[in-house]
Design a protein around this motif. Structure first.
Motif, short mmCIF file in Angstrom:
data_model
loop_
_atom_site.label_atom_id
_atom_site.label_comp_id
_atom_site.label_asym_id
_atom_site.label_seq_id
_atom_site.Cartn_x
_atom_site.Cartn_y
_atom_site.Cartn_z
N PRO A 119 34.81 5.33 32.57
CA PRO A 119 35.40 4.20 33.30
C PRO A 119 34.41 3.51 34.24
CG PRO A 119 36.26 6.30 34.10
CD PRO A 119 35.49 6.61 32.85
N ARG A 120 33.40 4.25 34.70
CA ARG A 120 32.41 3.64 35.58
C ARG A 120 31.57 2.62 34.83
NH1 ARG A 120 28.68 6.55 37.19
NH2 ARG A 120 28.25 5.65 39.20
N PHE A 121 31.43 2.79 33.53
CA PHE A 121 30.68 1.80 32.76
C PHE A 121 31.44 0.48 32.69
CE2 PHE A 121 29.49 -0.23 28.69
CZ PHE A 121 28.16 -0.49 28.99
N VAL A 122 32.76 0.54 32.59
CA VAL A 122 33.55 -0.69 32.61
C VAL A 122 33.34 -1.41 33.94
CG1 VAL A 122 35.88 -1.66 32.51
CG2 VAL A 122 35.27 0.28 31.04
N ARG A 123 33.34 -0.65 35.03
CA ARG A 123 33.09 -1.25 36.34
C ARG A 123 31.69 -1.85 36.40
NH1 ARG A 123 32.67 2.17 42.00
NH2 ARG A 123 31.62 0.54 43.19
N MET A 124 30.72 -1.15 35.88
CA MET A 124 29.34 -1.63 35.88
C MET A 124 29.23 -2.98 35.16
SD MET A 124 25.99 0.32 34.32
CE MET A 124 24.41 0.23 35.18
N MET A 125 29.87 -3.07 34.00
CA MET A 125 29.81 -4.29 33.22
C MET A 125 30.55 -5.43 33.92
SD MET A 125 27.93 -3.41 30.79
CE MET A 125 28.10 -4.84 29.74
N ARG A 126 31.64 -5.11 34.56
CA ARG A 126 32.38 -6.14 35.29
C ARG A 126 31.57 -6.69 36.45
NH1 ARG A 126 36.63 -3.37 35.95
NH2 ARG A 126 36.16 -2.57 38.02
N GLU A 127 30.82 -5.82 37.12
CA GLU A 127 30.06 -6.25 38.28
C GLU A 127 28.74 -6.92 37.92
OE1 GLU A 127 31.86 -2.90 41.37
OE2 GLU A 127 29.80 -2.69 40.65
N LEU A 128 28.04 -6.41 36.93
CA LEU A 128 26.72 -6.95 36.59
C LEU A 128 26.79 -8.14 35.64
CD1 LEU A 128 24.56 -3.71 36.20
CD2 LEU A 128 25.17 -5.00 38.26
N LYS A 129 27.87 -8.27 34.91
CA LYS A 129 28.07 -9.42 34.01
C LYS A 129 26.95 -9.53 32.97
CE LYS A 129 30.48 -11.97 37.68
NZ LYS A 129 31.80 -11.50 37.26
N VAL A 130 26.59 -8.42 32.38
CA VAL A 130 25.58 -8.41 31.32
C VAL A 130 26.31 -8.45 29.98
CG1 VAL A 130 23.71 -7.10 30.24
CG2 VAL A 130 23.96 -7.09 32.73
N PRO A 131 26.02 -9.43 29.13
CA PRO A 131 26.74 -9.51 27.85
C PRO A 131 26.26 -8.46 26.86
CG PRO A 131 25.08 -11.24 27.97
CD PRO A 131 25.09 -10.56 29.32
N VAL A 132 27.20 -7.87 26.14
CA VAL A 132 26.88 -6.90 25.09
C VAL A 132 27.76 -7.20 23.87
CG1 VAL A 132 26.20 -5.10 26.72
CG2 VAL A 132 28.56 -5.18 25.87
N THR A 133 27.34 -6.70 22.74
CA THR A 133 28.14 -6.74 21.52
C THR A 133 28.41 -5.31 21.11
OG1 THR A 133 27.09 -8.81 20.84
CG2 THR A 133 28.25 -7.57 19.15
N MET A 134 29.68 -4.98 20.87
CA MET A 134 30.06 -3.60 20.58
C MET A 134 30.38 -3.43 19.09
SD MET A 134 32.58 -3.02 23.88
CE MET A 134 33.36 -4.64 23.72
N PHE A 135 29.71 -2.46 18.46
CA PHE A 135 29.97 -2.12 17.06
C PHE A 135 30.68 -0.76 17.05
CE2 PHE A 135 26.59 -5.20 16.84
CZ PHE A 135 26.89 -5.94 15.70
#
Length: 292
Positions: A119-135
């Protein structure tokens, strides 16, 4: 674009059960581990109700988030090209890409499988706003499809990585189609959008794979140029340098696969390596488009 049926980074011998498959490529080179991030979130600047925050205040708040994760902010990605450089669709085989043709100093981040759900990774992505593509692979994400919904809502697309993560060229054409189309249907049902991109497990594919993927609605096969291990990247070039347009592979992994490092530490190390080389992270979908 690559016409090769295998990449050096993705090649693994034989098919394996999923648990072994997701762990097998988790070896990493020694390097700088990003400190554990996610300290107290920076407080928002007070604003008058109904008044938008100033751009400079937004920038300061964003920089504070990066500092909280012990990272230096990346340079903003440039505006994407008006005409996407990779064309999707059209007659003939679907394109296979591992680098986007661009002069922009940008790279594209992709994350595979889905076994780790920190769950901390979700928070990290929400805060840093780095785009990723998930496969994503069904066998890895089935225990908690909902984990990936907040990541999708941030604008990150969910793409196809088969049902069970097999070495596709060892299967017949119909079995390959079942793996790809089956996952296509599951992802469309769970997330509301059918994937347009496909990544074959281990980067291994053959002509039957491309035919099966196209028949399932896939418009491009996406490979990679670098893969993030634990604290450093594995490169396909001798000079160990990123190139404009490189696609970078990472995995949803946790301490068991990362030698006690967390998903957020691994991803922080990845961002640090990118920042060291002066690159930004762009959104892969912005560089892909229909023929014109």
């Amino acid at each position: 674009m690559h016409g090769s049926s295998r990449t050096a980074t993705g090649r693994m011998a034989g098919a394996a059960v999923l648990a072994a498959a997701l762990t097998a490529c988790a070896t990493g080179a020694p390097g700088r581990a990003a400190p554990t991030g996610g300290g107290p979130a920076p407080s928002a600047s007070p604003t008058t109700a109904g008044t938008p925050t100033r751009p400079d205040a937004d920038a300061q708040r964003q920089a504070a988030y990066w500092r909280a994760w012990h990272l230096t902010p990346l340079k903003p990605a440039p505006k994407p090209p008006a005409v996407p450089p990779v064309k999707l669709g059209g007659p003939g085989p679907i394109p296979v890409v591992s680098r986007i043709p661009t002069r922009d100093r940008v790279v594209f981040l992709t994350i595979d499988d889905g076994a780790e759900k920190d769950p901390r990774f979700v928070r990290m992505m929400r805060e840093l706003k780095v785009p990723v593509t998930m496969f994503l692979t069904d066998a890895a994400i089935r225990p908690d499809y909902g984990y990936f919904t907040p990541l999708q809502r941030l604008g990150n697309t969910i793409q196809n990585h088969t049902l069970t993560h097999p070495d596709l060229p060892t299967l017949g054409a119909e079995a390959q189609r079942a793996e790809i189309c089956g996952q296509q249907q599951k992802l469309a049902k769970e997330y509301g959008t059918a994937p347009t991109l496909f990544r074959p497990p281990y980067g291994n594919y053959n002509a039957a794979t491309l035919e099966a993927a196209k028949s399932c609605g896939i418009r491009a096969v996406v490979l990679w140029k670098e893969s993030m291990q634990i604290t450093d990247m594995q490169y396909q070039t001798a000079d160990r340098k990123l190139r404009p347009g490189d696609i970078v592979l990472a995995h949803f992994r946790g301490p068991a696969e990362l030698k006690n490092h967390t998903m957020t530490e691994m991803f922080g190390s990845l961002l640090h390596r990118i920042q060291q080389q002066g690159f930004s992270v762009a959104r892969l979908d912005d560089y892909l488009g229909p023929p014109h």
